[in-house]
Design a protein around this motif. Structure first.
Motif, PDB file in Angstrom:
ATOM      1  N   PHE A  20       0.831  -1.202   0.000  1.00 33.71           N
ATOM      2  CA  PHE A  20       0.000   0.000   0.000  1.00 33.71           C
ATOM      3  C   PHE A  20       0.868   1.256   0.000  1.00 33.71           C
ATOM      4  O   PHE A  20       0.543   2.243  -0.655  1.00 33.71           O
ATOM      5  N   SER A  21       1.984   1.227   0.725  1.00 32.08           N
ATOM      6  CA  SER A  21       2.842   2.409   0.781  1.00 32.08           C
ATOM      7  C   SER A  21       3.524   2.681  -0.560  1.00 32.08           C
ATOM      8  O   SER A  21       3.964   3.802  -0.806  1.00 32.08           O
ATOM      9  N   ALA A  22       3.617   1.696  -1.438  1.00 33.88           N
ATOM     10  CA  ALA A  22       4.210   1.918  -2.763  1.00 33.88           C
ATOM     11  C   ALA A  22       3.428   2.984  -3.516  1.00 33.88           C
ATOM     12  O   ALA A  22       4.014   3.793  -4.246  1.00 33.88           O
ATOM     13  N   PHE A  23       2.106   3.009  -3.363  1.00 34.53           N
ATOM     14  CA  PHE A  23       1.290   4.069  -3.964  1.00 34.53           C
ATOM     15  C   PHE A  23       1.755   5.429  -3.461  1.00 34.53           C
ATOM     16  O   PHE A  23       1.945   6.360  -4.236  1.00 34.53           O
ATOM     17  N   LEU A  24       1.944   5.546  -2.153  1.00 37.18           N
ATOM     18  CA  LEU A  24       2.340   6.821  -1.559  1.00 37.18           C
ATOM     19  C   LEU A  24       3.749   7.228  -1.992  1.00 37.18           C
ATOM     20  O   LEU A  24       4.017   8.417  -2.200  1.00 37.18           O
ATOM     21  N   LEU A  69       5.911  -7.251  -8.558  1.00 34.21           N
ATOM     22  CA  LEU A  69       5.027  -6.746  -9.611  1.00 34.21           C
ATOM     23  C   LEU A  69       3.907  -5.914  -9.001  1.00 34.21           C
ATOM     24  O   LEU A  69       3.584  -4.824  -9.498  1.00 34.21           O
ATOM     25  N   MET A  70       3.337  -6.388  -7.899  1.00 35.88           N
ATOM     26  CA  MET A  70       2.290  -5.626  -7.222  1.00 35.88           C
ATOM     27  C   MET A  70       2.858  -4.308  -6.701  1.00 35.88           C
ATOM     28  O   MET A  70       2.225  -3.254  -6.832  1.00 35.88           O
ATOM     29  N   LEU A  71       4.048  -4.345  -6.154  1.00 38.26           N
ATOM     30  CA  LEU A  71       4.703  -3.139  -5.665  1.00 38.26           C
ATOM     31  C   LEU A  71       4.872  -2.126  -6.805  1.00 38.26           C
ATOM     32  O   LEU A  71       4.558  -0.941  -6.647  1.00 38.26           O
ATOM     33  N   ALA A  72       5.346  -2.594  -7.953  1.00 33.05           N
ATOM     34  CA  ALA A  72       5.551  -1.717  -9.110  1.00 33.05           C
ATOM     35  C   ALA A  72       4.232  -1.138  -9.612  1.00 33.05           C
ATOM     36  O   ALA A  72       4.149   0.059  -9.927  1.00 33.05           O
ATOM     37  N   LEU A  73       3.201  -1.949  -9.688  1.00 31.77           N
ATOM     38  CA  LEU A  73       1.909  -1.469 -10.184  1.00 31.77           C
ATOM     39  C   LEU A  73       1.312  -0.426  -9.244  1.00 31.77           C
ATOM     40  O   LEU A  73       0.783   0.593  -9.701  1.00 31.77           O
ATOM     41  N   ARG A  74       1.399  -0.649  -7.960  1.00 31.18           N
ATOM     42  CA  ARG A  74       0.854   0.320  -7.003  1.00 31.18           C
ATOM     43  C   ARG A  74       1.672   1.613  -7.029  1.00 31.18           C
ATOM     44  O   ARG A  74       1.131   2.703  -6.883  1.00 31.18           O
ATOM     45  N   PHE A  75       2.995   1.500  -7.218  1.00 32.08           N
ATOM     46  CA  PHE A  75       3.839   2.681  -7.371  1.00 32.08           C
ATOM     47  C   PHE A  75       3.373   3.490  -8.584  1.00 32.08           C
ATOM     48  O   PHE A  75       3.247   4.712  -8.519  1.00 32.08           O
ATOM     49  N   LEU A  76       3.127   2.803  -9.690  1.00 29.54           N
ATOM     50  CA  LEU A  76       2.691   3.489 -10.918  1.00 29.54           C
ATOM     51  C   LEU A  76       1.338   4.164 -10.746  1.00 29.54           C
ATOM     52  O   LEU A  76       1.117   5.261 -11.276  1.00 29.54           O
ATOM     53  N   VAL A  77       0.421   3.527 -10.018  1.00 29.71           N
ATOM     54  CA  VAL A  77      -0.882   4.163  -9.773  1.00 29.71           C
ATOM     55  C   VAL A  77      -0.665   5.496  -9.059  1.00 29.71           C
ATOM     56  O   VAL A  77      -1.231   6.522  -9.442  1.00 29.71           O
ATOM     57  N   GLY A  78       0.181   5.502  -8.035  1.00 27.97           N
ATOM     58  CA  GLY A  78       0.476   6.749  -7.326  1.00 27.97           C
ATOM     59  C   GLY A  78       1.186   7.767  -8.199  1.00 27.97           C
ATOM     60  O   GLY A  78       0.874   8.961  -8.169  1.00 27.97           O
TER      61      GLY A  78
END
Length: 183
Positions: A20-24, A69-78
């Motif tokens: 979740f913090s990857a988005f932030l 992969l989930m970390l990267a995708l959530r980072f990209l959303v943010g």
């Protein structure tokens, strides 16, 4: 969708917190350069940011295959979300007369909060009925459609939009906030 995802994917709260913090992280890192991009490209940037956000959101269920992969995708959303508010602000400044600008600017946070309020029960309902991946497909899919509509019909400034009459354009130009460089 988080509790269902954690249960189905076997992720602990700590692991999900990192994801979740990857988005932030994406949002925070791109916030300042996003403001620069908004100043440089204005409203023309919005549909492309929306498309990037939507594709990353749509692909989120595929991130279940790998933590990274989930970390990267959530980072990209943010990262794709970060410049949206500055880009909307610059778009409002180009289109909205000075005496209506504050009112127009309040629409952005109000719409964001309304989306959150409506989103929670919708996400819960969709997750319960169709599973957590459906939420990401639905939100991402709607965003992809919206981005293409905006690319087709949206314009960065009133000067570029064919449906703005010469009278309306003159009114907007006379009443809009001038950039600091023109003061």
């Amino acid at each position: 969708a988080a509790p269902v995802m954690m249960r189905e994917l076997g992720w602990s709260e700590a692991l999900f917190g990192v994801i979740f913090s990857a988005f932030l992280w994406g949002y925070t890192i791109i916030q300042l350069p996003g403001g620069y991009l908004a100043d440089r490209f204005g409203g023309k940037l919005i549909p492309y940011l929306c498309l990037g956000w939507s594709i990353a959101t749509f692909l989120t269920p595929f991130g279940a295959a790998s933590f990274y992969l989930m970390l990267a995708l959530r980072f990209l959303v943010g990262a794709f979300e970060a410049p949206i508010v500055p880009a909307m602000s610059i778009t409002n400044a180009a289109w909205i007369p000075r005496h209506e600008l504050a009112r127009a600017q309040t629409i952005i946070p109000a719409a964001l909060n309304a989306g959150i309020m409506l989103g929670y029960p919708l996400v819960t309902s969709v997750t319960g009925a169709f599973g957590w991946p459906a939420v990401f497909y639905l939100c991402g899919g709607i965003g992809i459609i919206w981005a293409f509509i905006w690319m087709w019909d949206g314009r960065g400034t009133p000067e570029e939009h064919p449906s703005v009459s010469s009278d309306e354009l003159a009114y907007i130009q006379a009443e809009r906030v001038k950039p600091l460089s023109e003061h």
